[in-house]
Design a protein around this motif. Structure first.
Motif, short mmCIF file in Angstrom:
data_model
loop_
_atom_site.label_atom_id
_atom_site.label_comp_id
_atom_site.label_asym_id
_atom_site.label_seq_id
_atom_site.Cartn_x
_atom_site.Cartn_y
_atom_site.Cartn_z
N LEU A 131 -17.70 -47.51 -101.26
CA LEU A 131 -17.85 -47.75 -99.82
C LEU A 131 -17.02 -46.77 -99.01
O LEU A 131 -17.45 -46.28 -97.95
N GLN A 132 -15.82 -46.46 -99.50
CA GLN A 132 -14.97 -45.49 -98.80
C GLN A 132 -15.64 -44.12 -98.79
O GLN A 132 -15.67 -43.44 -97.75
N SER A 133 -16.22 -43.73 -99.93
CA SER A 133 -16.90 -42.44 -100.01
C SER A 133 -18.12 -42.42 -99.08
O SER A 133 -18.35 -41.44 -98.36
N ALA A 134 -18.89 -43.51 -99.08
CA ALA A 134 -20.08 -43.59 -98.23
C ALA A 134 -19.70 -43.53 -96.75
O ALA A 134 -20.40 -42.91 -95.94
N TRP A 135 -18.60 -44.18 -96.39
CA TRP A 135 -18.15 -44.16 -94.99
C TRP A 135 -17.71 -42.75 -94.58
O TRP A 135 -18.05 -42.29 -93.49
N ARG A 136 -17.01 -42.07 -95.46
CA ARG A 136 -16.55 -40.71 -95.15
C ARG A 136 -17.73 -39.76 -94.93
O ARG A 136 -17.65 -38.84 -94.11
N TRP A 137 -18.81 -39.99 -95.67
CA TRP A 137 -19.98 -39.13 -95.55
C TRP A 137 -20.93 -39.60 -94.46
O TRP A 137 -21.98 -39.00 -94.25
N THR A 176 -22.67 -42.38 -94.43
CA THR A 176 -23.79 -43.20 -94.93
C THR A 176 -23.73 -44.60 -94.38
O THR A 176 -24.76 -45.25 -94.17
N VAL A 177 -22.52 -45.11 -94.15
CA VAL A 177 -22.35 -46.43 -93.54
C VAL A 177 -21.57 -46.26 -92.23
O VAL A 177 -20.69 -45.39 -92.13
N PRO A 178 -21.88 -47.06 -91.21
CA PRO A 178 -21.25 -46.88 -89.90
C PRO A 178 -19.81 -47.38 -89.83
O PRO A 178 -19.04 -46.95 -88.98
N ASN A 179 -19.46 -48.32 -90.72
CA ASN A 179 -18.11 -48.90 -90.68
C ASN A 179 -17.77 -49.49 -92.04
O ASN A 179 -18.59 -49.47 -92.96
N LEU A 180 -16.55 -50.00 -92.15
CA LEU A 180 -16.06 -50.53 -93.42
C LEU A 180 -16.08 -52.06 -93.45
O LEU A 180 -15.28 -52.68 -94.14
N LEU A 181 -16.99 -52.66 -92.70
CA LEU A 181 -17.10 -54.11 -92.68
C LEU A 181 -17.32 -54.69 -94.08
O LEU A 181 -16.72 -55.70 -94.45
N SER A 182 -18.18 -54.06 -94.88
CA SER A 182 -18.46 -54.56 -96.23
C SER A 182 -17.21 -54.55 -97.09
O SER A 182 -17.00 -55.45 -97.91
#
Length: 399
Positions: A148-154, A156-162
């Motif tokens: 999730l951290q990697s996806a957020w940095r790129w 792919t996800v708008p925030n770290l809610l998950s």
């Protein structure tokens, strides 16, 4: 009410100081100052990270790298307060909590929010009594947090809610079977939010879904005579020459549909389908569902499916139908059936997005359903692919 007030007095003093500090910092950094509800989320992230090992991803929240909209903060606070209230002993018990339907942002009032914060602060008081880094999330959760951290940095996800949700699950439930927390989290999300529950399914969770892949082929004895089926029984499209074939009772003679050879009566099953851009139908048909004529193929007639019409209208064929956002229209669809848990879910394979979930108790065999009106492009059932071993020591750079 006095108890709620008691837990809000000291935090309110702290919040006043933090809001003042936030305004000063915002002025220096030339950005908007944080709202009180945003600061509440920031503090919650810091408390969770203090106790939970391998949760460094949350530092992006309390360092203000990931700042959520106020409406999202409020919805999150209300939802997790409801979760905590559903448990008698939040930290000690290991049962998965139920959650009431969360109010929409425009219906949230300040009294509801005040009470929700009091519930969470009460739980945090117990959490703060635990030693630092005293709770291990387990390897599966840790891998999901990294992804999730990697996806957020790129982006792919708008925030770290998950990520916040998974750490909360870990600390709130503390289940002995921590290896299943990511899967349980996914099932819960799809049960409580049937449409677009997860904007990005982490790779370890996606691997778990796709591990249930099965070989699906079309049953020629059920295919509408207007359908052209490939020799490997995995491709279909419409054609103008109606075939002269036996009109079996199980054959579709109205809608341009067919079902899979094998029906499922237990277990987990996953299959993928490449779809056209104009009109398609995918899902499952109950064994007892009628297949003759043009009667609506919806939940009332034994069908759980999605349909794309005219290339722009994506629907879950409930009664009445459920319109889905155009942004969820996929080009490759993943269908996941967990028969024993009563979930049928649809995903965008390319984006790892959740599209829609049916939650129902199944009591008869379910057959994969396929429908198209395309004359040029095939609807294609993909064969299960062997999982490839990634050699990256960290979350894969190439995903």
């Amino acid at each position: 009410m006095m108890q709620c007030f008691h837990f809000m007095v000291e935090p309110a003093k702290n919040f006043a100081a933090k809001i003042k500090e936030s305004h000063k910092r915002a002025k220096n950094e030339k950005r908007e100052p944080l709202d009180e509800d945003q600061l509440f989320i920031v503090d919650l992230a810091r408390d969770l990270s203090r106790v939970c090992q391998r949760s460094a991803v949350l530092k992006h929240i309390w360092n203000l790298d990931d700042t959520w909209p106020v409406s999202l903060c409020r919805a999150f606070i209300l939802q997790w307060a409801s979760m905590l209230e559903s448990k008698k002993r939040p930290i000690q018990t290991d049962s998965w909590p139920e959650v009431e339907e969360v109010k929409q942002p425009d219906t949230i009032n300040e009294q509801d929010l005040l009470q929700a914060k009091a519930v969470i602060l009460n739980w945090i008081k117990d959490l703060r009594a635990q030693p630092e880094q005293s709770v291990s999330p387990g390897e599966p959760v840790a891998k999901v947090l990294e992804d999730l951290q990697s996806a957020w940095r790129w982006g792919t996800v708008p925030n770290l809610l998950s990520a916040m949700e998974l750490v909360l699950w870990t600390l709130m439930v503390q289940r002995p079977d921590k290896d299943t927390i990511p899967q349980q989290w996914l099932m819960w999300k799809q049960k409580t939010q049937t449409i677009g529950a997860i904007s990005y399914i982490p790779q370890p969770v996606w691997d778990w879904i796709s591990a249930a892949s099965v070989e699906v082929t079309l049953d020629l004895d059920t295919a509408n005579p207007d359908l052209l089926i490939s020799t490997d029984e995995k491709r279909m499209r419409c054609h103008n020459d109606r075939k002269d074939i036996p009109n079996y009772h199980q054959r579709f003679d109205g809608w341009w549909c067919a079902v899979g050879v094998e029906g499922f009566g237990s277990g987990r099953h996953y299959w993928e389908v490449e779809v056209g851009e104009r009109d398609w139908r995918l899902g499952v048909a109950k064994e007892s569902a009628l297949r003759k004529g043009f009667k609506s193929l919806n939940t009332d007639t034994g069908y759980l499916s999605l349909r794309l019409e005219r290339g722009t209208e994506l629907k879950a064929l409930t009664v009445p139908f459920t319109a889905l956002p155009p942004g969820l229209i996929p080009s490759k669809v993943g269908i996941y059936l967990d028969y024993d848990r009563g979930q049928l879910s649809f995903y965008d394979v390319d984006k790892h997005f959740h599209i829609y979930t049916y939650n129902e108790s199944f009591d008869e065999k379910l057959f994969p359903l396929f429908g198209t009106v395309e004359f040029v492009n095939d609807l294609v059932i993909k064969s299960p692919a062997a999982g490839s071993q990634c050699l990256c020591p960290t979350p894969c750079f190439w995903r």
